[in-house]
Design a protein around this motif. Structure first.
Motif, mmCIF file in Angstrom:
data_model
loop_
_atom_site.group_PDB
_atom_site.id
_atom_site.type_symbol
_atom_site.label_atom_id
_atom_site.label_comp_id
_atom_site.label_asym_id
_atom_site.label_seq_id
_atom_site.Cartn_x
_atom_site.Cartn_y
_atom_site.Cartn_z
ATOM 1 N N VAL A 129 -89.754 -11.784 -78.469
ATOM 2 C CA VAL A 129 -89.590 -10.341 -78.633
ATOM 3 C C VAL A 129 -88.194 -9.882 -78.213
ATOM 4 N N ILE A 130 -87.747 -10.326 -77.048
ATOM 5 C CA ILE A 130 -86.579 -9.715 -76.413
ATOM 6 C C ILE A 130 -85.293 -9.871 -77.233
ATOM 7 N N GLU A 131 -85.190 -10.969 -78.001
ATOM 8 C CA GLU A 131 -83.970 -11.169 -78.798
ATOM 9 C C GLU A 131 -83.857 -10.162 -79.947
ATOM 10 N N HIS A 132 -84.977 -9.547 -80.318
ATOM 11 C CA HIS A 132 -84.983 -8.580 -81.420
ATOM 12 C C HIS A 132 -84.599 -7.169 -80.975
ATOM 13 N N ILE A 133 -84.548 -6.929 -79.676
ATOM 14 C CA ILE A 133 -84.361 -5.569 -79.162
ATOM 15 C C ILE A 133 -82.903 -5.351 -78.764
ATOM 16 N N PRO A 134 -82.204 -4.443 -79.463
ATOM 17 C CA PRO A 134 -80.783 -4.224 -79.160
ATOM 18 C C PRO A 134 -80.529 -3.776 -77.718
ATOM 19 N N LYS A 135 -81.253 -2.776 -77.250
ATOM 20 C CA LYS A 135 -81.031 -2.237 -75.903
ATOM 21 C C LYS A 135 -82.269 -2.516 -75.048
ATOM 22 N N PRO A 136 -82.282 -3.655 -74.350
ATOM 23 C CA PRO A 136 -83.517 -4.119 -73.705
ATOM 24 C C PRO A 136 -83.860 -3.452 -72.383
ATOM 25 N N HIS A 137 -82.921 -2.743 -71.755
ATOM 26 C CA HIS A 137 -83.150 -2.280 -70.385
ATOM 27 C C HIS A 137 -84.344 -1.346 -70.241
ATOM 28 N N SER A 138 -84.512 -0.403 -71.167
ATOM 29 C CA SER A 138 -85.615 0.559 -71.021
ATOM 30 C C SER A 138 -86.965 -0.147 -71.076
ATOM 31 N N LEU A 139 -87.085 -1.138 -71.970
ATOM 32 C CA LEU A 139 -88.334 -1.900 -72.062
ATOM 33 C C LEU A 139 -88.574 -2.717 -70.807
ATOM 34 N N ILE A 140 -87.575 -3.477 -70.375
ATOM 35 C CA ILE A 140 -87.761 -4.372 -69.232
ATOM 36 C C ILE A 140 -88.023 -3.575 -67.954
ATOM 37 N N GLN A 141 -87.345 -2.458 -67.785
ATOM 38 C CA GLN A 141 -87.575 -1.617 -66.604
ATOM 39 C C GLN A 141 -88.972 -1.013 -66.630
ATOM 40 N N TYR A 142 -89.443 -0.629 -67.824
ATOM 41 C CA TYR A 142 -90.797 -0.077 -67.942
ATOM 42 C C TYR A 142 -91.837 -1.144 -67.583
ATOM 43 N N LEU A 143 -91.631 -2.354 -68.093
ATOM 44 C CA LEU A 143 -92.576 -3.436 -67.803
ATOM 45 C C LEU A 143 -92.545 -3.815 -66.327
#
Length: 286
Positions: A149-163
């Motif tokens: 999943v993570i390689e497909h997401i341009p700006k990963p910080h919001s997702l990773i911080q939410y998780l």
């Protein structure tokens, strides 16, 4: 084309590879590699194949890797796990059948994939939409997984911080993503042997926007609040895309042989040299 590093914001970089006119570059500040192609932040087209899904790939070929994950990380008799970008739901289904004490929940942006997961796999606990909009309670999961999943997401910080916020203290976020240095070597080797093929797939420059190494995945984890990152190696997906018949069997044999070779090297070097095609990372929360 985007020239700004997604991890540190620097615009200084050098080109590593050009795929179908799209440069893949490395940031000269933090060393993160990324595609300059500007992809939508929440692209939904990965599951739009109207001809039907390749279940030999998404189900059968993934059984070994899912079994390996469950054997390694789901030893507790019960717990709660969230699979983000769960696709057709086969990982969630596998947990339900092999670890009934674990409650598994899936989130997937593609409504078509969720429809399959619910109707064909009988998974009422798979939900459509962006997980950041889910309203899931904070600190409610022992494990969260991101399979490819993570390689497909341009700006990963919001997702990773939410998780990070959804994880219980002591929990971990599992990330599977291509091991970029090895994939880059493989792509350059293909070009050296066969030449650059027009329309060829080397590093998936339109799909894989961020290309991670152990170092840069660790940097992202630190930026998002995780206390440490631990790497593992799991069994490969038992299939070779675009190949059938005897060549497919040979390809699977070679893939497994490469896995055992990289696993042995990893242990012999005290987990310092990871030449596996895939990174498997556990981002740990204190």
């Amino acid at each position: 084309m985007n020239q700004t590093c997604y991890l540190c914001g620097s615009q200084k970089n050098k080109t590593l590879f050009v795929e179908n006119g799209i440069p893949i570059v490395r940031c000269l500040n933090c060393s993160h590699a990324f595609s300059t192609y500007e992809q939508d932040e929440h692209y939904e087209g990965y599951w739009d194949d109207e001809t039907g899904y390749d279940l030999d790939w998404w189900d059968v070929a993934h059984r070994d890797i899912y079994k390996d994950f469950i054997g390694k990380f789901l030893s507790a008799p019960k717990g709660k796990i969230l699979d983000v970008g769960c696709g057709l739901g086969f990982f969630v289904k596998t947990i339900g059948t092999t670890r009934p004490g674990w409650e598994a929940v899936g989130y997937e942006i593609s409504e078509k994939a969720v429809k399959f997961a619910r109707e064909k796999n009988g998974l009422k606990q798979v939900f459509p939409g962006i997980v950041q909009d889910s309203g899931l309670p904070k600190e409610s999961f022992d494990i969260i997984t991101l399979w490819d999943v993570i390689e497909h997401i341009p700006k990963p910080h919001s997702l990773i911080q939410y998780l990070f916020g959804l994880l219980k203290p002591g929990g971990f976020l599992f990330v599977q993503t291509p091991n970029f240095p090895v994939q880059l070597f493989k792509a350059k080797l293909k070009v050296a042997v066969k030449g650059m093929q027009e329309g060829g797939h080397y590093l998936e420059a339109k799909d894989h926007i961020n290309d991670y190494t152990e170092k840069t995945l660790g940097l992202l984890a630190e930026q998002c609040g995780f206390s440490s990152v631990e790497f593992s190696i799991l069994k490969p997906i038992a299939s070779v895309s675009g190949v059938s018949g005897p060549k497919a069997k040979l390809g699977i044999f070679l893939k497994k042989a490469f896995y055992y070779g990289t696993l042995m090297l990893w242990y012999l070097t005290f987990k310092q040299v990871n030449l596996n095609l895939t990174l498997f990372a556990l981002l740990k929360k204190k």
